[in-house]
Design a protein around this motif. Sequence first.
Motif, PDB file in Angstrom:
ATOM      1  N   ILE A  13       0.767  -1.227   0.003  1.00 31.91           N
ATOM      2  CA  ILE A  13       0.138   0.086   0.036  1.00 31.91           C
ATOM      3  C   ILE A  13       0.898   1.277  -0.005  1.00 31.91           C
ATOM      4  N   ALA A  14       1.921   1.106   0.847  1.00 29.25           N
ATOM      5  CA  ALA A  14       2.832   2.349   0.985  1.00 29.25           C
ATOM      6  C   ALA A  14       3.354   2.516  -0.554  1.00 29.25           C
ATOM      7  N   ASP A  15       3.785   1.319  -1.074  1.00 26.88           N
ATOM      8  CA  ASP A  15       4.379   1.743  -2.704  1.00 26.88           C
ATOM      9  C   ASP A  15       3.399   2.473  -3.449  1.00 26.88           C
ATOM     10  N   ALA A  16       2.232   1.810  -3.361  1.00 20.44           N
ATOM     11  CA  ALA A  16       1.141   2.301  -4.204  1.00 20.44           C
ATOM     12  C   ALA A  16       1.027   3.995  -3.836  1.00 20.44           C
ATOM     13  N   LEU A  17       0.918   4.239  -2.565  1.00 18.95           N
ATOM     14  CA  LEU A  17       0.422   5.640  -2.397  1.00 18.95           C
ATOM     15  C   LEU A  17       1.573   6.659  -2.791  1.00 18.95           C
ATOM     16  N   GLU A  18       2.904   6.031  -2.829  1.00 13.44           N
ATOM     17  CA  GLU A  18       4.176   6.811  -3.134  1.00 13.44           C
ATOM     18  C   GLU A  18       4.024   6.822  -4.501  1.00 13.44           C
ATOM     19  N   PHE A  19       3.507   6.066  -5.253  1.00 13.31           N
ATOM     20  CA  PHE A  19       3.591   6.119  -6.639  1.00 13.31           C
ATOM     21  C   PHE A  19       2.495   6.938  -7.103  1.00 13.31           C
ATOM     22  N   GLN A  20       1.435   7.305  -6.440  1.00  5.28           N
ATOM     23  CA  GLN A  20       0.445   7.958  -6.675  1.00  5.28           C
ATOM     24  C   GLN A  20       0.469   9.545  -6.227  1.00  5.28           C
ATOM     25  N   GLY A  21       1.863   9.526  -5.411  1.00  8.67           N
ATOM     26  CA  GLY A  21       2.163  10.819  -4.826  1.00  8.67           C
ATOM     27  C   GLY A  21       1.466  11.397  -3.650  1.00  8.67           C
ATOM     28  N   ALA A  22       0.851  10.729  -2.938  1.00  6.33           N
ATOM     29  CA  ALA A  22       0.121  10.845  -1.696  1.00  6.33           C
ATOM     30  C   ALA A  22       1.161  11.407  -0.754  1.00  6.33           C
ATOM     31  N   PHE A  25       4.186  11.708   4.587  1.00  8.46           N
ATOM     32  CA  PHE A  25       3.948  10.995   5.895  1.00  8.46           C
ATOM     33  C   PHE A  25       2.770   9.806   6.064  1.00  8.46           C
ATOM     34  N   ARG A  26       1.930   9.849   5.172  1.00  7.36           N
ATOM     35  CA  ARG A  26       0.969   8.690   5.065  1.00  7.36           C
ATOM     36  C   ARG A  26       1.657   7.479   4.630  1.00  7.36           C
ATOM     37  N   VAL A  27       2.745   7.620   3.711  1.00 10.69           N
ATOM     38  CA  VAL A  27       3.450   6.422   3.100  1.00 10.69           C
ATOM     39  C   VAL A  27       4.257   6.130   4.274  1.00 10.69           C
ATOM     40  N   ILE A  28       4.854   7.103   4.772  1.00 12.72           N
ATOM     41  CA  ILE A  28       5.698   6.412   6.084  1.00 12.72           C
ATOM     42  C   ILE A  28       4.834   5.755   7.298  1.00 12.72           C
ATOM     43  N   ALA A  29       3.647   6.234   7.546  1.00 10.96           N
ATOM     44  CA  ALA A  29       2.994   5.813   8.573  1.00 10.96           C
ATOM     45  C   ALA A  29       2.667   4.013   8.006  1.00 10.96           C
ATOM     46  N   TYR A  30       2.504   3.873   7.072  1.00 14.00           N
ATOM     47  CA  TYR A  30       2.094   2.422   6.556  1.00 14.00           C
ATOM     48  C   TYR A  30       3.608   1.492   6.631  1.00 14.00           C
ATOM     49  N   ARG A  31       4.495   2.309   5.964  1.00 15.13           N
ATOM     50  CA  ARG A  31       5.782   1.568   6.313  1.00 15.13           C
ATOM     51  C   ARG A  31       5.960   1.209   7.779  1.00 15.13           C
ATOM     52  N   TYR A  79      -6.304  -2.400   0.196  1.00 19.91           N
ATOM     53  CA  TYR A  79      -5.524  -3.065  -0.591  1.00 19.91           C
ATOM     54  C   TYR A  79      -5.948  -3.453  -1.895  1.00 19.91           C
ATOM     55  N   ASP A  80      -7.120  -4.127  -1.852  1.00 22.66           N
ATOM     56  CA  ASP A  80      -7.797  -4.353  -3.087  1.00 22.66           C
ATOM     57  C   ASP A  80      -7.631  -3.008  -4.127  1.00 22.66           C
ATOM     58  N   GLU A  81      -8.187  -1.871  -3.388  1.00 25.22           N
ATOM     59  CA  GLU A  81      -8.110  -0.837  -4.256  1.00 25.22           C
ATOM     60  C   GLU A  81      -7.095  -0.510  -5.065  1.00 25.22           C
ATOM     61  N   VAL A  82      -5.962  -0.196  -3.900  1.00 29.15           N
ATOM     62  CA  VAL A  82      -4.554   0.329  -4.784  1.00 29.15           C
ATOM     63  C   VAL A  82      -4.095  -0.736  -5.700  1.00 29.15           C
ATOM     64  N   THR A  83      -4.237  -2.086  -5.505  1.00 32.94           N
ATOM     65  CA  THR A  83      -3.524  -2.884  -6.463  1.00 32.94           C
ATOM     66  C   THR A  83      -4.232  -3.039  -7.873  1.00 32.94           C
ATOM     67  N   LYS A  84      -5.575  -2.793  -7.539  1.00 30.97           N
ATOM     68  CA  LYS A  84      -6.426  -2.887  -8.849  1.00 30.97           C
ATOM     69  C   LYS A  84      -6.137  -1.628  -9.829  1.00 30.97           C
ATOM     70  N   ALA A  85      -5.728  -0.512  -9.225  1.00 27.96           N
ATOM     71  CA  ALA A  85      -5.387   0.741  -9.699  1.00 27.96           C
ATOM     72  C   ALA A  85      -4.254   0.942 -10.434  1.00 27.96           C
ATOM     73  N   ILE A  86      -3.124  -0.003  -9.893  1.00 28.59           N
ATOM     74  CA  ILE A  86      -1.667   0.000 -10.356  1.00 28.59           C
ATOM     75  C   ILE A  86      -1.184  -1.433 -10.483  1.00 28.59           C
ATOM     76  N   PRO A  87      -0.565  -1.783 -11.584  1.00 29.82           N
ATOM     77  CA  PRO A  87      -0.115  -3.247 -11.963  1.00 29.82           C
ATOM     78  C   PRO A  87       0.938  -3.575 -10.777  1.00 29.82           C
ATOM     79  N   ALA A  88       0.946  -4.665 -10.031  1.00 30.33           N
ATOM     80  CA  ALA A  88       1.970  -5.078  -9.552  1.00 30.33           C
ATOM     81  C   ALA A  88       3.451  -4.883 -10.007  1.00 30.33           C
ATOM     82  N   GLN A  89       3.589  -5.190 -11.239  1.00 34.59           N
ATOM     83  CA  GLN A  89       4.920  -5.115 -11.798  1.00 34.59           C
ATOM     84  C   GLN A  89       5.416  -3.827 -11.860  1.00 34.59           C
ATOM     85  N   LEU A  90       4.595  -3.137 -12.044  1.00 34.15           N
ATOM     86  CA  LEU A  90       5.033  -1.383 -11.800  1.00 34.15           C
ATOM     87  C   LEU A  90       5.368  -1.097 -10.547  1.00 34.15           C
TER      88      LEU A  90
END
Length: 569
Positions: A13-22, A25-31, A79-90
């Motif tokens: 989820i942190a990866d995905a949020l980072e990718f989305q430019g969230a 600190f939210r990213v850090i919180a998940y990590r 989790y389902d939301e973010v993985t649906k929006a962004i391919p895992a390989q990315l």
Amino acid sequence: MKNKELAEIFNRIADALEFQGANVFRVIAYRKAARTLEELAEDIAVLNKQKRLDSLPGIGRAIAEKINEYLTTGKMKKYDEVTKAIPAQLLNMLDIQNLGPKTLALAHKELGVKDLKNLKKVIEDGSLAKLPQMGNKKVENIKKGIEFYERGHERMSLEIAEETANRIVEYLSKKAKITKITPAGSLRRCKESVGDIDILATGKQGAKIIKHFTRFPETKRILAAGATKGSIILKGGIQVDLRIVDPKSYGAALQYFTGSKAHNVRLRNIAKFKGLKLSEYGLFRDKKMISGKNEQEIYNILGLIYIPPEMREDRGEVELALKNELPRLIELKNIKGDLHAHSTYSDSTATIKQLADFAQKLGYEYILITDHSKSARYAHGVEQKRLYRQWEEIDNVNNKMKRLHVLKGAEVDILPNGKIDYSDKILKKLDLVIASIHQGFTRNVTERMCAAMDNPYVDIIAHPTGRLISSREGYTIDIYRVMEKAAATGTWLELNAYPDRLDLNDVNLKAAKEMGIKIAIGTDAHNIEGLLWMRFGIATARRGWLESKDVVNTHPFKNLLRSRKINKK
DNA sequence: GCCGTTTTCGGCCCGACTGTTTTCAGTCG
């Protein structure tokens, strides 16, 4: 246990949020939540049932709810939301050096990059270089990052890191004008595996020293070479960073570059609270530097007693240092003997006499000879007749030793059917017995280990999780249940000091200590030099906050055998 | 998203290096 699974999900989820430019600190919180779960010895499901999730650091209401959702339904909406929006390989590609979330998102948005193959293509056809803020050199660096990524980039063992750092320190000390030099980073914290090597030095001519550094004979590639910072990759793929600072900042820089990151964040917070500012250059009040030369002084001014590097992981050490309640960590000199060593009777190259001589040289009072039992065919396991012969030989060696006691032991297999590989009649005659799993890694390991601990003659469970740092996950096992059984039966758990094992690990050791379990540190030496691995055992013990009293082989000889469980009942 | 000796809202570490730019963005540790 779902701990690791959940940790993985939150990192994702942190990866995905980072990718989305969230918000970062939210990213850090998940990590942070992921890290807490990774390090948790207890089963998260149990904590959830007891509604104790909020006691865990970095886990607040929102993440606790997500954990509960996943444990009860097997799914997590977020989790389902973010993985649906962004391919895992990315998202996997975020591991590529020099390619961060911003660039990846740009390539995805503008050029439709979805996987590594796409990325390579837009590099080759030049379209990536044409994007805003991009250019040939940036793309070239990403290309190098991909090469590195594709070769695999494993962490190295503490032993390799130590050797490599020593070579570089020696090289630099010889020619460059350096006044002080020392490894920092995770190597100084003695982490069980090291990603890259950080070295800190002081000297007047930074740029010159860095230049000399980049000419280290094993250099394969230079990543950066400035006036105070240089970074190279060695032929073996190991990355080494060198930082040069002014002597007046040495302590602050040492503190900073030792980390961990989480520990440093805590320290800077405390500094801020006191109206100070802490950086790698020193401790400042407004613009005025009030400390920096000496690492210990910095801790003291912040109101903390000095925290040993091995503890600096933000696992509660800062709180204890504030209250002056840090444990007095065990040291190598506290060790009175080695409790796991193999001889030529099974699969070692060292004779009993050689082991005894070397152990005596190390200043030990005793060494426990623990050859493999009869079923361990792969290791030339010792059957009864040869075991008796070994005992005679041990008696003979003991007659010749001045001070050292050679103890009769064995590393007995816990067989796939749950039985112990020697009869009680034999076990009874041994000074100390180690039991371990070498076969059937997925077959009821927890139950087999617990049954072994019910045997009154089994004193120690060797390498309880069975993991190999470089190559193997470990047994399918509920380590928390094993620890509960060890506590209940008075069985000692091993800290195996072999650098690829270090098992129990730091986190489990800390949990074991809290449960009142005693630890036996053994090197598992299969040759003479193997006895020197004790230092890695001690380093790991310190990372697990162990004190001398938590470790049985700090006992003098006269107390060691008295503390066996069979003698305590 | 977490957290509180501050602040239940508003912070959340901060600097080096590189490469792209003419003042800064991205990445890394």
